[in-house]
Design a protein around this motif. Structure first.
Motif, short mmCIF file in Angstrom:
data_model
loop_
_atom_site.label_atom_id
_atom_site.label_comp_id
_atom_site.label_asym_id
_atom_site.label_seq_id
_atom_site.Cartn_x
_atom_site.Cartn_y
_atom_site.Cartn_z
N GLU A 83 0.84 -1.29 0.07
CA GLU A 83 -0.05 0.13 0.17
C GLU A 83 0.69 1.47 0.02
O GLU A 83 0.27 2.23 -0.28
CB GLU A 83 -0.89 -0.10 1.22
N GLY A 84 2.06 1.09 0.35
CA GLY A 84 3.00 2.40 0.42
C GLY A 84 2.64 3.31 1.49
O GLY A 84 2.93 4.25 1.45
N LYS A 85 2.13 2.61 2.65
CA LYS A 85 1.97 3.62 3.84
C LYS A 85 2.73 3.09 4.93
O LYS A 85 3.27 1.70 5.23
CB LYS A 85 0.61 3.28 4.08
N MET A 86 3.19 4.28 5.88
CA MET A 86 3.98 4.19 6.91
C MET A 86 3.18 4.64 8.29
O MET A 86 2.66 5.74 7.87
CB MET A 86 5.23 4.97 6.87
N GLU A 87 3.15 3.94 9.17
CA GLU A 87 2.76 4.48 10.56
C GLU A 87 4.02 4.65 11.47
O GLU A 87 4.66 3.60 11.81
CB GLU A 87 1.43 3.60 11.23
N CYS A 88 4.32 5.79 11.75
CA CYS A 88 5.39 5.93 12.63
C CYS A 88 5.02 6.62 14.11
O CYS A 88 4.19 7.49 14.19
CB CYS A 88 6.40 7.08 11.98
N TYR A 89 5.77 6.19 15.27
CA TYR A 89 5.34 6.38 16.32
C TYR A 89 6.60 6.66 17.22
O TYR A 89 7.46 6.08 17.14
CB TYR A 89 4.56 5.20 17.08
N GLY A 90 6.43 7.84 18.13
CA GLY A 90 7.47 8.11 19.07
C GLY A 90 8.62 8.93 18.63
O GLY A 90 9.47 8.30 17.62
N ASN A 91 9.13 10.02 18.71
CA ASN A 91 10.15 10.93 18.49
C ASN A 91 10.26 11.13 17.03
O ASN A 91 11.38 10.86 16.36
CB ASN A 91 11.39 10.57 19.16
N VAL A 92 9.06 11.16 16.34
CA VAL A 92 9.03 11.47 14.73
C VAL A 92 10.05 12.48 14.31
O VAL A 92 9.65 13.65 14.95
CB VAL A 92 7.61 11.44 14.18
N ARG A 93 10.82 12.30 13.35
CA ARG A 93 11.48 13.38 12.71
C ARG A 93 11.68 13.25 11.28
O ARG A 93 12.16 11.97 10.90
CB ARG A 93 12.66 13.41 13.37
#
Length: 325
Positions: free
Chosen positions: A68-78
């Protein structure tokens, strides 16, 4: 059910939708499936390195849905891309439409501009950023807050709506909408606007106006000025704050509180540093005298303040009259 398959200190290169090539890295990389969708789980020092653009995403942990080309990022995202750095608590990125949704304690830095909000939607393809439910933008001299805003990175304009407050070194502006030009530092409103200057004077405009912050000049329509000494209204206001010269044209009305004087005319000009006010174009002064009204007409009326004393000068075709004269 979710099936997890783990491996340690993994590095992988994958291809998202829309021809975005991404290299991923983390302390732990696990593979799994949820609701029929395969994903990779990145745990510890997660990194997404985009190969076709100078963009890198860092976070504590993430889920990557490759198909799907999707990212879910968590915590101290930069997120770092060229001159832009964005940090947040959470990020959901859709590689296909290039839409990034930042949530929680978002800080957006682009050159000399910083944006603070809890909700930011950023399109990496168009470079547009939108915030909602409150945000604050700070540049070298000004601070602006509003409920909603749109900023085009690499572009020129910012658009703000609802409870807009612009604080500058000389004044504070309040309005429901504002367009801000980041190149020439020009601010423009198109609705009721209230400006409070540092000296306590207040400008109100029904239709808004334009303020050139670098040149310290501004124009407003259908406005009014309120100070401790007088009240002034007119159709058009022109301010030159650098030279402290202010001009009002069209249906000019001025009331001096101390002496209960009302002056009307077609045009007025005020030199603040010299404390001189002139009224042109059929000026008329009205003053209550006991139970009567005195009228003074002339081609030009000049009001001066010298050593705390106020003076009135009238030039050409001077006429003074009242009903019992």
């Amino acid at each position: 059910m979710m099936a997890i398959f783990g491996c340690m200190a993994a590095v992988s290169q994958v291809y998202g939708q829309g021809k975005e090539k991404v290299a991923i890295k983390a302390d732990i990389l696990e593979n799994g499936r949820s609701d029929g969708k395969r994903f990779q789980k990145l745990i510890g020092s997660a990194v997404f390195k985009f190969q076709n653009t100078p963009r890198t995403i860092y976070c504590d942990s993430a889920y990557y849905f490759r198909r799907e080309g999707k990212m879910e990022c968590y915590g101290n995202v930069r997120v770092i891309e060229d001159t832009i750095t964005i940090t947040s608590d959470q990020l959901i990125y859709d590689s296909e439409n290039r839409q990034a949704l930042f949530r929680g304690d978002v800080v957006y830095n682009d050159s000399d501009i910083a944006l603070y909000t809890d909700n930011l939607d950023y399109n990496t393809l168009s470079g547009s950023a939108n915030y909602f439910e409150g945000g604050k933008i700070i540049d070298e001299e000004n601070t602006l807050t509003s409920e909603r805003g749109t900023y085009s990175t690499g572009g020129v304009y910012m658009y703000f709506e609802e409870s807009v407050v612009l604080e500058s070194p000389d004044y504070t502006l309040y309005s429901d909408n504002l367009t801000y030009n980041t190149v020439n530092k020009q601010a423009k409103t198109e609705s009721y606007t209230r400006i409070v200057r540092n000296d306590g004077s207040i400008l109100e405009s029904e239709d808004g106006g334009t303020y050139y912050t670098q040149r310290k000049k501004s124009t407003f329509e259908k406005g009014a000025i309120k100070t401790e000494k007088y009240f002034l209204t007119g159709d058009n206001f022109f301010f030159d704050n650098l030279y402290e010269v202010y001009t009002v044209t069209g249906d000019v009305y001025m009331q001096a509180y101390k002496d209960d004087i009302i002056i009307t005319g077609d045009e007025a000009k005020y030199w603040e540093n010299k404390k001189i006010r002139k009224v042109y174009g059929n000026p008329v002064m009205k003053k209550r005298v006991k139970e009567d009204t005195m009228y003074l007409r002339a081609d030009t009326l000049i009001f001066m303040t010298i050593d705390s004393m106020d003076y009135l000068l009238a030039y050409n075709k001077v006429r003074i009259y009242k009903t019992n004269m």
